[in-house]
Design an enzyme around this catalytic site. Structure first.
Site, PDB file in Angstrom:
ATOM      1  N   ARG A 138     -47.354  19.810 -45.171  1.00 45.11           N
ATOM      2  CA  ARG A 138     -46.911  19.125 -43.953  1.00 45.11           C
ATOM      3  C   ARG A 138     -46.706  20.105 -42.799  1.00 45.11           C
ATOM      4  O   ARG A 138     -46.436  19.696 -41.668  1.00 45.11           O
ATOM      5  CB  ARG A 138     -45.580  18.383 -44.211  1.00 45.11           C
ATOM      6  CG  ARG A 138     -45.678  17.229 -45.176  1.00 45.11           C
ATOM      7  CD  ARG A 138     -44.314  16.616 -45.437  1.00 45.11           C
ATOM      8  NE  ARG A 138     -43.932  15.643 -44.445  1.00 45.11           N
ATOM      9  CZ  ARG A 138     -44.007  14.318 -44.617  1.00 45.11           C
ATOM     10  NH1 ARG A 138     -44.423  13.817 -45.745  1.00 45.11           N
ATOM     11  NH2 ARG A 138     -43.647  13.493 -43.670  1.00 45.11           N
ATOM     12  N   TYR A 173     -48.323  20.112 -39.228  1.00 48.96           N
ATOM     13  CA  TYR A 173     -47.751  19.140 -38.285  1.00 48.96           C
ATOM     14  C   TYR A 173     -46.351  19.580 -37.861  1.00 48.96           C
ATOM     15  O   TYR A 173     -46.071  19.729 -36.663  1.00 48.96           O
ATOM     16  CB  TYR A 173     -47.707  17.775 -38.959  1.00 48.96           C
ATOM     17  CG  TYR A 173     -47.193  16.651 -38.094  1.00 48.96           C
ATOM     18  CD1 TYR A 173     -47.954  16.138 -37.048  1.00 48.96           C
ATOM     19  CD2 TYR A 173     -45.935  16.080 -38.334  1.00 48.96           C
ATOM     20  CE1 TYR A 173     -47.493  15.084 -36.266  1.00 48.96           C
ATOM     21  CE2 TYR A 173     -45.466  15.024 -37.557  1.00 48.96           C
ATOM     22  CZ  TYR A 173     -46.240  14.530 -36.525  1.00 48.96           C
ATOM     23  OH  TYR A 173     -45.773  13.487 -35.754  1.00 48.96           O
ATOM     24  N   SER A 211     -47.796   0.299 -42.348  1.00 50.30           N
ATOM     25  CA  SER A 211     -49.138  -0.300 -42.321  1.00 50.30           C
ATOM     26  C   SER A 211     -49.686  -0.445 -43.741  1.00 50.30           C
ATOM     27  O   SER A 211     -50.270  -1.473 -44.088  1.00 50.30           O
ATOM     28  CB  SER A 211     -50.079   0.520 -41.429  1.00 50.30           C
ATOM     29  OG  SER A 211     -49.913   1.891 -41.645  1.00 50.30           O
ATOM     30  N   ASN A 212     -49.485   0.548 -44.594  1.00 52.05           N
ATOM     31  CA  ASN A 212     -49.946   0.435 -45.984  1.00 52.05           C
ATOM     32  C   ASN A 212     -49.378  -0.798 -46.668  1.00 52.05           C
ATOM     33  O   ASN A 212     -50.120  -1.594 -47.234  1.00 52.05           O
ATOM     34  CB  ASN A 212     -49.515   1.667 -46.797  1.00 52.05           C
ATOM     35  CG  ASN A 212     -50.594   2.724 -46.849  1.00 52.05           C
ATOM     36  OD1 ASN A 212     -51.548   2.684 -46.079  1.00 52.05           O
ATOM     37  ND2 ASN A 212     -50.461   3.682 -47.760  1.00 52.05           N
ATOM     38  N   GLY A 241     -39.085   5.527 -54.896  1.00 49.26           N
ATOM     39  CA  GLY A 241     -38.772   4.559 -53.834  1.00 49.26           C
ATOM     40  C   GLY A 241     -37.356   4.652 -53.301  1.00 49.26           C
ATOM     41  O   GLY A 241     -36.933   3.818 -52.506  1.00 49.26           O
TER      42      GLY A 241
HETATM   43  P1  NAD Z   1     -51.876   8.108 -33.410  1.00 56.19           P
HETATM   44  O1  NAD Z   1     -52.608   8.935 -34.396  1.00 56.19           O
HETATM   45  O2  NAD Z   1     -52.098   6.626 -33.417  1.00 56.19           O
HETATM   46  O3  NAD Z   1     -52.149   8.613 -31.934  1.00 56.19           O
HETATM   47  C1  NAD Z   1     -52.476   9.938 -31.602  1.00 56.19           C
HETATM   48  C2  NAD Z   1     -53.553   9.911 -30.536  1.00 56.19           C
HETATM   49  O4  NAD Z   1     -53.877  11.250 -30.172  1.00 56.19           O
HETATM   50  C3  NAD Z   1     -54.853   9.251 -31.024  1.00 56.19           C
HETATM   51  O5  NAD Z   1     -55.332   8.357 -30.057  1.00 56.19           O
HETATM   52  C4  NAD Z   1     -55.782  10.439 -31.216  1.00 56.19           C
HETATM   53  O6  NAD Z   1     -57.154  10.083 -31.097  1.00 56.19           O
HETATM   54  C5  NAD Z   1     -55.295  11.383 -30.140  1.00 56.19           C
HETATM   55  N1  NAD Z   1     -55.630  12.794 -30.404  1.00 56.19           N
HETATM   56  C6  NAD Z   1     -55.469  13.474 -31.561  1.00 56.19           C
HETATM   57  N2  NAD Z   1     -55.884  14.750 -31.421  1.00 56.19           N
HETATM   58  C7  NAD Z   1     -56.313  14.869 -30.126  1.00 56.19           C
HETATM   59  C8  NAD Z   1     -56.876  15.923 -29.363  1.00 56.19           C
HETATM   60  N3  NAD Z   1     -57.086  17.149 -29.903  1.00 56.19           N
HETATM   61  N4  NAD Z   1     -57.209  15.692 -28.071  1.00 56.19           N
HETATM   62  C9  NAD Z   1     -57.015  14.471 -27.513  1.00 56.19           C
HETATM   63  N5  NAD Z   1     -56.507  13.425 -28.188  1.00 56.19           N
HETATM   64  C10 NAD Z   1     -56.151  13.621 -29.472  1.00 56.19           C
HETATM   65  O7  NAD Z   1     -50.317   8.435 -33.594  1.00 56.19           O
HETATM   66  P2  NAD Z   1     -49.018   7.792 -32.920  1.00 56.19           P
HETATM   67  O8  NAD Z   1     -48.186   7.241 -34.013  1.00 56.19           O
HETATM   68  O9  NAD Z   1     -49.385   6.944 -31.760  1.00 56.19           O
HETATM   69  O10 NAD Z   1     -48.284   9.105 -32.402  1.00 56.19           O
HETATM   70  C11 NAD Z   1     -48.327   9.511 -31.043  1.00 56.19           C
HETATM   71  C12 NAD Z   1     -47.473  10.759 -30.849  1.00 56.19           C
HETATM   72  O11 NAD Z   1     -46.126  10.479 -31.235  1.00 56.19           O
HETATM   73  C13 NAD Z   1     -47.938  11.936 -31.698  1.00 56.19           C
HETATM   74  O12 NAD Z   1     -47.803  13.123 -30.951  1.00 56.19           O
HETATM   75  C14 NAD Z   1     -46.953  11.943 -32.854  1.00 56.19           C
HETATM   76  O13 NAD Z   1     -46.779  13.233 -33.394  1.00 56.19           O
HETATM   77  C15 NAD Z   1     -45.699  11.417 -32.199  1.00 56.19           C
HETATM   78  N6  NAD Z   1     -44.807  10.793 -33.203  1.00 56.19           N
HETATM   79  C16 NAD Z   1     -45.108   9.582 -33.746  1.00 56.19           C
HETATM   80  C17 NAD Z   1     -44.279   9.032 -34.707  1.00 56.19           C
HETATM   81  C18 NAD Z   1     -44.547   7.682 -35.318  1.00 56.19           C
HETATM   82  O14 NAD Z   1     -43.787   7.251 -36.185  1.00 56.19           O
HETATM   83  N7  NAD Z   1     -45.555   6.949 -34.922  1.00 56.19           N
HETATM   84  C19 NAD Z   1     -43.136   9.738 -35.131  1.00 56.19           C
HETATM   85  C20 NAD Z   1     -42.893  10.984 -34.576  1.00 56.19           C
HETATM   86  C21 NAD Z   1     -43.720  11.499 -33.594  1.00 56.19           C
HETATM   87  N1  UDP Z   2     -44.925   6.007 -48.713  1.00 56.02           N
HETATM   88  C1  UDP Z   2     -44.989   5.158 -49.817  1.00 56.02           C
HETATM   89  N2  UDP Z   2     -46.128   4.430 -49.999  1.00 56.02           N
HETATM   90  C2  UDP Z   2     -47.179   4.479 -49.129  1.00 56.02           C
HETATM   91  C3  UDP Z   2     -47.092   5.335 -48.005  1.00 56.02           C
HETATM   92  C4  UDP Z   2     -45.942   6.100 -47.831  1.00 56.02           C
HETATM   93  O1  UDP Z   2     -44.056   5.056 -50.614  1.00 56.02           O
HETATM   94  O2  UDP Z   2     -48.176   3.768 -49.362  1.00 56.02           O
HETATM   95  C5  UDP Z   2     -43.669   6.765 -48.516  1.00 56.02           C
HETATM   96  C6  UDP Z   2     -43.872   8.261 -48.242  1.00 56.02           C
HETATM   97  O3  UDP Z   2     -43.957   8.978 -49.462  1.00 56.02           O
HETATM   98  C7  UDP Z   2     -42.625   8.578 -47.447  1.00 56.02           C
HETATM   99  C8  UDP Z   2     -42.333   7.297 -46.664  1.00 56.02           C
HETATM  100  O4  UDP Z   2     -43.055   6.270 -47.343  1.00 56.02           O
HETATM  101  O5  UDP Z   2     -41.545   8.835 -48.310  1.00 56.02           O
HETATM  102  C9  UDP Z   2     -42.787   7.349 -45.215  1.00 56.02           C
HETATM  103  O6  UDP Z   2     -44.125   7.792 -45.208  1.00 56.02           O
HETATM  104  P1  UDP Z   2     -45.012   7.869 -43.870  1.00 56.02           P
HETATM  105  O7  UDP Z   2     -46.305   8.507 -44.244  1.00 56.02           O
HETATM  106  O8  UDP Z   2     -45.060   6.521 -43.232  1.00 56.02           O
HETATM  107  O9  UDP Z   2     -44.179   8.770 -42.852  1.00 56.02           O
HETATM  108  P2  UDP Z   2     -43.358  10.152 -42.984  1.00 56.02           P
HETATM  109  O10 UDP Z   2     -43.356  10.634 -44.411  1.00 56.02           O
HETATM  110  O11 UDP Z   2     -44.060  11.087 -42.073  1.00 56.02           O
HETATM  111  O12 UDP Z   2     -41.998   9.781 -42.546  1.00 56.02           O
END
Ligand code: NAD
Ligand code: UDP
Length: 316
Positions: free
Chosen positions: A147, A150, A194-195, A212
């Site tokens: 991880r 990221y 989503s899963n 879980g």
């Molecule tokens: P997402 O994957 O749906 O969106 C990311 C977008 O960035 C996509 O459209 C992708 O095509 C674009 N992208 C990736 N690499 C790129 C690059 N090199 N150049 C240009 N575009 C690029 O994810 P999201 O859930 O919408 O997340 C958006 C932001 O929020 C991310 O920075 C993510 O780290 C942050 N974030 C999201 C969550 C969450 O739960 N969704 C939680 C914490 C942080």
């Molecule tokens: N997870 C799960 N089943 C799935 C996908 C994810 O049990 O099909 C669990 C995963 O191991 C984690 C939590 O759900 O503990 C959230 O996972 P996600 O990938 O959504 O986000 P993050 O781990 O980055 O918070």
């Protein structure tokens, strides 16, 4: 500022992704001139196709690891894959996107004197030893795990934001987003909400990783976008970092049971191996957001899940 209309010129990197598409829509509907920049790695044109006819919306295919110069007033830097499956697909590219993307966007902000907001993450807290997580907590992150591309990429991006601020006076805002969900999530990006919904709608087994009992706190996307916009327009000098998330905390088993109930699915729960470094707990302290932004989430998990299930029914 666009002097003729008073509306702002706003760049959203990663604007075709899940969160970015909701943010672009809101900013366009408020009448701003919005540029969505995306390389479509995980985002899609489908997410923003309803905006393409607006005169105040532009789409640029570009990779944030390459420099670009655009005359804007505000930059929301969201470009980065966010689901573990996607960010682990090409980990070197993931860390380049966070680090070089931040350098390129901060360089632009410095040059054109734009205010810039970084979409950081609760992942900067790693597998937290402090629970719930306040902004003062420095985190517990493995620097060499699967991880880390990221987590550490996002941590370096925060460092770059604060160094550009101290060294060059760039006007920064940093938010730490906790797990967010809603329509426009990529159906196969592997994130838990989503899963589970897709599995339930298809009648497939619901895959819980580990036993879980690990927890997450889920924020509906409309609440998050409201918090992001409030942070971008917050008082001068307030840089954050500020947590944005919903403090409601649920185990993955509870989430699976909720999804089964709300979809009326006959899916069974099955247990799979827990991925490495999977955090055992996560819940934001949001006192700072409440105080500075007068923000807190308004949409409870059941209601947000219903809306998300409705979306996935239309795409699955
Ligand atoms: P997402 O994957 O749906 O969106 C990311 C977008 O960035 C996509 O459209 C992708 O095509 C674009 N992208 C990736 N690499 C790129 C690059 N090199 N150049 C240009 N575009 C690029 O994810 P999201 O859930 O919408 O997340 C958006 C932001 O929020 C991310 O920075 C993510 O780290 C942050 N974030 C999201 C969550 C969450 O739960 N969704 C939680 C914490 C942080
Ligand atoms: N997870 C799960 N089943 C799935 C996908 C994810 O049990 O099909 C669990 C995963 O191991 C984690 C939590 O759900 O503990 C959230 O996972 P996600 O990938 O959504 O986000 P993050 O781990 O980055 O918070």
């Amino acid at each position: 500022m666009n002097n003729l209309t008073g509306m702002k010129r706003i760049l959203v990197t990663g604007g075709a992704g899940f969160i970015g598409s909701h943010l672009c829509k809101r900013l366009v509907e408020e009448g701003n001139d919005v540029i969505c920049l995306d390389n479509f790695f995980t985002g899609s044109k489908r997410n923003i196709e309803n905006l393409l006819d607006y005169h105040n919306f532009e789409l640029i295919r570009h990779d944030v690891t390459e420099p670009i110069l655009l005359e804007v007033d505000q930059i929301y830097n969201l470009a980065c894959p966010a689901s573990p499956v996607h960010y682990q697909y090409n980990p070197v590219k993931t860390i380049k996107t966070s680090v070089m993307g931040a350098i390129n966007m901060l360089g632009m902000a410095k040059r054109v004197k734009a205010r810039i907001l970084q979409a950081s993450t609760s992942e900067v807290y790693g597998n937290p030893a402090v629970h719930p997580q306040p902004e003062e907590y420095w985190g517990n992150v493995n620097p060499i795990g699967i991880r880390s591309c990221y987590d550490e990429g996002k941590r370096v991006a925060e460092t770059l934001f604060f160094d550009y601020h101290r060294q060059n006076g760039v006007d920064i805002k940093v938010i730490r987003i906790f797990n967010t969900y809603g329509p426009n999530m990529n159906a196969n990006d592997g994130r838990v909400v989503s899963n589970f919904i897709v599995q339930a709608l298809k009648g497939d087994d619901i895959t819980i990783y580990g036993d879980g009992t690990q927890t997450r706190s889920f924020c509906y996307v409309d609440d998050l976008v409201e918090g992001m916009i409030r942070m971008m327009n917050s008082r001068d000098g307030f840089t954050g970092p500020v947590n944005l998330g919903n403090p409601g905390e649920f185990t993955m088993l509870e989430l699976a049971e909720k999804v089964i109930k709300l979809t009326g699915s006959k899916s069974k729960i099955v247990y799979k191996e827990l991925p490495a470094d999977d955090p055992t707990q996560r819940k934001p302290v949001i006192d700072l957001a409440k105080k500075e932004l007068e923000w807190e989430p308004t949409i409870p998990l059941d209601k947000g899940l219903e809306r998300t299930i409705e979306y996935f029914r239309s795409v699955v």
